[in-house]
Design an enzyme around this catalytic site. Sequence first.
Site, PDB file in Angstrom:
ATOM      1  N   SER A 152       0.874  -1.266   0.046  1.00  0.00           N
ATOM      2  CA  SER A 152       0.005  -0.275  -0.015  1.00  0.00           C
ATOM      3  C   SER A 152       0.798   0.926   0.016  1.00  0.00           C
ATOM      4  CB  SER A 152      -0.879  -0.077   1.267  1.00  0.00           C
ATOM      5  OG  SER A 152      -0.459  -0.164   2.518  1.00  0.00           O
TER       6      SER A 152
ATOM      7  N   HIS B 120      -2.117  -8.674   2.174  1.00  0.00           N
ATOM      8  CA  HIS B 120      -1.380  -7.669   2.633  1.00  0.00           C
ATOM      9  C   HIS B 120      -2.090  -7.232   3.676  1.00  0.00           C
ATOM     10  CE1 HIS B 120       0.476  -3.784   3.678  1.00  0.00           C
ATOM     11  NE2 HIS B 120       0.110  -3.311   2.584  1.00  0.00           N
TER      12      HIS B 120
ATOM     13  N   HIS C  54       7.500 -13.100  10.452  1.00  0.00           N
ATOM     14  CA  HIS C  54       7.608 -11.725   9.601  1.00  0.00           C
ATOM     15  C   HIS C  54       8.568 -11.679   8.745  1.00  0.00           C
ATOM     16  CE1 HIS C  54       7.580  -7.399   9.248  1.00  0.00           C
ATOM     17  NE2 HIS C  54       6.272  -7.521   9.528  1.00  0.00           N
TER      18      HIS C  54
ATOM     19  N   ARG D 150       3.907  -4.042  18.132  1.00  0.00           N
ATOM     20  CA  ARG D 150       2.465  -3.793  17.940  1.00  0.00           C
ATOM     21  C   ARG D 150       1.692  -4.695  18.457  1.00  0.00           C
ATOM     22  NH1 ARG D 150       2.453  -3.016  11.506  1.00  0.00           N
ATOM     23  NH2 ARG D 150       3.586  -4.962  11.843  1.00  0.00           N
TER      24      ARG D 150
ATOM     25  N   ASP E 185      -1.103  -8.642  13.507  1.00  0.00           N
ATOM     26  CA  ASP E 185      -2.197  -9.237  13.218  1.00  0.00           C
ATOM     27  C   ASP E 185      -2.821 -10.491  13.893  1.00  0.00           C
ATOM     28  OD1 ASP E 185      -2.380  -7.871  11.147  1.00  0.00           O
ATOM     29  OD2 ASP E 185      -1.411  -9.065   9.949  1.00  0.00           O
TER      30      ASP E 185
HETATM   31  N1  CMX Z   1       3.662 -20.934  10.074  1.00  0.00           N
HETATM   32  C1  CMX Z   1       4.123 -21.738   9.327  1.00  0.00           C
HETATM   33  N2  CMX Z   1       5.334 -21.510   8.743  1.00  0.00           N
HETATM   34  C2  CMX Z   1       5.709 -20.455   8.594  1.00  0.00           C
HETATM   35  C3  CMX Z   1       5.008 -19.451   9.205  1.00  0.00           C
HETATM   36  C4  CMX Z   1       4.194 -19.689  10.082  1.00  0.00           C
HETATM   37  N3  CMX Z   1       3.517 -18.503  10.805  1.00  0.00           N
HETATM   38  N4  CMX Z   1       5.811 -18.193   8.940  1.00  0.00           N
HETATM   39  C5  CMX Z   1       6.835 -18.562   8.113  1.00  0.00           C
HETATM   40  N5  CMX Z   1       6.896 -20.036   7.827  1.00  0.00           N
HETATM   41  C6  CMX Z   1       7.739 -20.614   6.841  1.00  0.00           C
HETATM   42  C7  CMX Z   1       7.345 -20.190   5.612  1.00  0.00           C
HETATM   43  O1  CMX Z   1       6.079 -20.543   5.035  1.00  0.00           O
HETATM   44  C8  CMX Z   1       8.566 -20.745   4.601  1.00  0.00           C
HETATM   45  O2  CMX Z   1       8.294 -22.020   4.390  1.00  0.00           O
HETATM   46  P1  CMX Z   1       8.712 -22.490   2.974  1.00  0.00           P
HETATM   47  O3  CMX Z   1      10.377 -22.358   3.053  1.00  0.00           O
HETATM   48  O4  CMX Z   1       8.372 -23.863   2.789  1.00  0.00           O
HETATM   49  O5  CMX Z   1       8.327 -21.540   1.763  1.00  0.00           O
HETATM   50  C9  CMX Z   1       9.616 -20.654   5.782  1.00  0.00           C
HETATM   51  O6  CMX Z   1       8.765 -20.531   7.055  1.00  0.00           O
HETATM   52  C10 CMX Z   1      10.412 -19.249   5.712  1.00  0.00           C
HETATM   53  O7  CMX Z   1       9.694 -18.368   5.897  1.00  0.00           O
HETATM   54  P2  CMX Z   1      10.217 -16.747   6.516  1.00  0.00           P
HETATM   55  O8  CMX Z   1      11.417 -16.506   5.712  1.00  0.00           O
HETATM   56  O9  CMX Z   1      10.355 -17.026   8.016  1.00  0.00           O
HETATM   57  O10 CMX Z   1       9.027 -15.916   6.171  1.00  0.00           O
HETATM   58  P3  CMX Z   1       8.502 -14.984   4.826  1.00  0.00           P
HETATM   59  O11 CMX Z   1       9.358 -13.787   4.968  1.00  0.00           O
HETATM   60  O12 CMX Z   1       8.788 -16.030   3.879  1.00  0.00           O
HETATM   61  O13 CMX Z   1       6.925 -14.756   5.229  1.00  0.00           O
HETATM   62  C11 CMX Z   1       5.152 -14.114   6.401  1.00  0.00           C
HETATM   63  C12 CMX Z   1       6.607 -13.853   6.170  1.00  0.00           C
HETATM   64  C13 CMX Z   1       4.688 -13.014   7.390  1.00  0.00           C
HETATM   65  C14 CMX Z   1       4.315 -14.261   5.117  1.00  0.00           C
HETATM   66  C15 CMX Z   1       5.032 -15.771   7.128  1.00  0.00           C
HETATM   67  O14 CMX Z   1       5.726 -15.472   8.499  1.00  0.00           O
HETATM   68  C16 CMX Z   1       3.554 -16.091   7.313  1.00  0.00           C
HETATM   69  O15 CMX Z   1       3.209 -16.612   6.363  1.00  0.00           O
HETATM   70  N6  CMX Z   1       2.935 -15.960   8.529  1.00  0.00           N
HETATM   71  C17 CMX Z   1       1.733 -16.186   8.764  1.00  0.00           C
HETATM   72  C18 CMX Z   1       0.765 -14.995   8.042  1.00  0.00           C
HETATM   73  C19 CMX Z   1       0.651 -13.983   8.745  1.00  0.00           C
HETATM   74  O16 CMX Z   1       0.727 -13.784   9.895  1.00  0.00           O
HETATM   75  N7  CMX Z   1       0.693 -12.611   8.004  1.00  0.00           N
HETATM   76  C20 CMX Z   1       0.835 -11.577   8.472  1.00  0.00           C
HETATM   77  C21 CMX Z   1       1.970 -10.609   8.112  1.00  0.00           C
HETATM   78  C22 CMX Z   1       1.976  -9.310   8.775  1.00  0.00           C
HETATM   79  C23 CMX Z   1       2.935  -8.277   8.407  1.00  0.00           C
HETATM   80  O17 CMX Z   1       3.274  -8.514   7.418  1.00  0.00           O
HETATM   81  O18 CMX Z   1       3.097  -7.281   8.861  1.00  0.00           O
END
Ligand code: CMX
Length: 434
Positions: free
Chosen positions: A240, A270, A316, A325, A371
């Site tokens: 955004s 997002h 994250h 937060r 979140d």
């Molecule tokens: N549960 C299970 N697995 C997770 C995880 C979680 N909460 N967070 C990360 N992982 C996994 C990833 O899917 C990734 O797996 P693969 O290697 O199989 O693809 C691995 O751990 C490495 O990921 P990462 O480098 O730690 O995290 P990313 O930067 O790729 O992704 C995020 C970050 C937020 C999208 C991810 O942690 C996630 O999907 N969390 C759950 C959804 C969520 O809470 N979203 C809100 C985000 C809020 C914000 O951005 O402010």
Amino acid sequence: MKLKEKLAKKLEPWREDYNNLRKNYGDVVADEATIGKILGGMRGLKSLLCETSYLDPIEGIRFRGHPIPEARKLLPKPSEKNEPYPTGLWFLLLTGEVPTKDEVLELEEEMKKRWDIPQYVIDILRAAPTDTHPMTLFSMAILALQRESQFFKAYHSGVARNELWEYALDDSITLIAKLPRIAAYIFRMKYRGDIHIEPDPKLDWAANFAHMLGDDDPVFYDLIRLYLFLHIDHESGNVSAHTGHLVHSALSDPFYAISAAMDGLAGPLHGLANQECLNWILEMMEKYGGVPTKEQIEEYAWDTLNSGRVIPGYGHAVLRQTDPRYMAQREFAQKYLADDPVVKTVMTVYEVVPDVLKKHGKAKNPWPNVDAHSGSLLYHYGIREFEFYTVFFGVSRSMGITAEMVYDRIVNFPIERPKSLTIAMLKEIAEGKK
Ligand code: CMX
């Protein structure tokens, strides 16, 4: 207005820093656009400027250098026991200076003069099919308001580039003044029988939002103040903020730019994450018939992971600690809502899930993000229309994005225009490196 006077004093030093770096250090390498970064959504590529906030992996977001606990302490509040005015934080993002309470109240008075929504905007909202998503309505209303833009008129009447920041600021104040009314109108039109509540001039901007939504509990006022405070800004690389900056870089006015930014916020990757977190909690509570035990949470978390899903609200892309937060909301919940079963579940999940994720061994950050908590707090106050949660986020995030936009106009930031390559070209580059 003090806000404008303060900004006027920043013009020269800010322009000097920006121009000096651009002119004398333009060739210094800050980061490298590797093929991995080009093909990976530019993740982590240090390629954007953001003056309003910086995301530290450990400390979390810093607003103009102030981490959240510090900003919550320093910024003016209605009274010592209340949460700070989000408009005070906006003042800080805009100017880099912590405002006095009088300065915030002066800004809020100005906003009250501008909070009315023109009838044509209401007509547009009412003309949409009743199942239109609230984010679509929100973005449509902002876009419709574009005809009010002073920036647009100034640009087309030949105002000098160096003066356009004043019009960007003026549009931003008008827009932010109206956003809670637009959001509350959408909320009550869709979910509360189309019965609307007028703003109360005695209330501050954030409390008025709570009031127009339909709840005059002073704790709810504070929850809305806190929510709008915490979601205001998160650097400029998120979808955004980057969209807002990009669109505005074409000198599209703040209404165009914020409407576009809200379209990005509406994406499931997002702005929709908080509703997924709440769903996960509610489904778990349904499965176990109430507040689950730690053992049940552990079982449920493993079931989620073993079925190939992520645990919503945890992990994250940048942070490597519990999101401050999240902590601010946890503190708030402990103070006021500790007996709520959904809140209790969220709090117990915090004691269990990080260890599960550590054992699972994939997530780089096993700690909760913003979140993981926000939905449960809104849910407590009867806001159970999950699709509306992103609108709250949008009201808040618009402030951060407009603050950076005003800075962009002060330093006359150029139109954004990176260069693209094809896969064939990247292959050639890759082969050349072998
Ligand atoms: N549960 C299970 N697995 C997770 C995880 C979680 N909460 N967070 C990360 N992982 C996994 C990833 O899917 C990734 O797996 P693969 O290697 O199989 O693809 C691995 O751990 C490495 O990921 P990462 O480098 O730690 O995290 P990313 O930067 O790729 O992704 C995020 C970050 C937020 C999208 C991810 O942690 C996630 O999907 N969390 C759950 C959804 C969520 O809470 N979203 C809100 C985000 C809020 C914000 O951005 O402010």
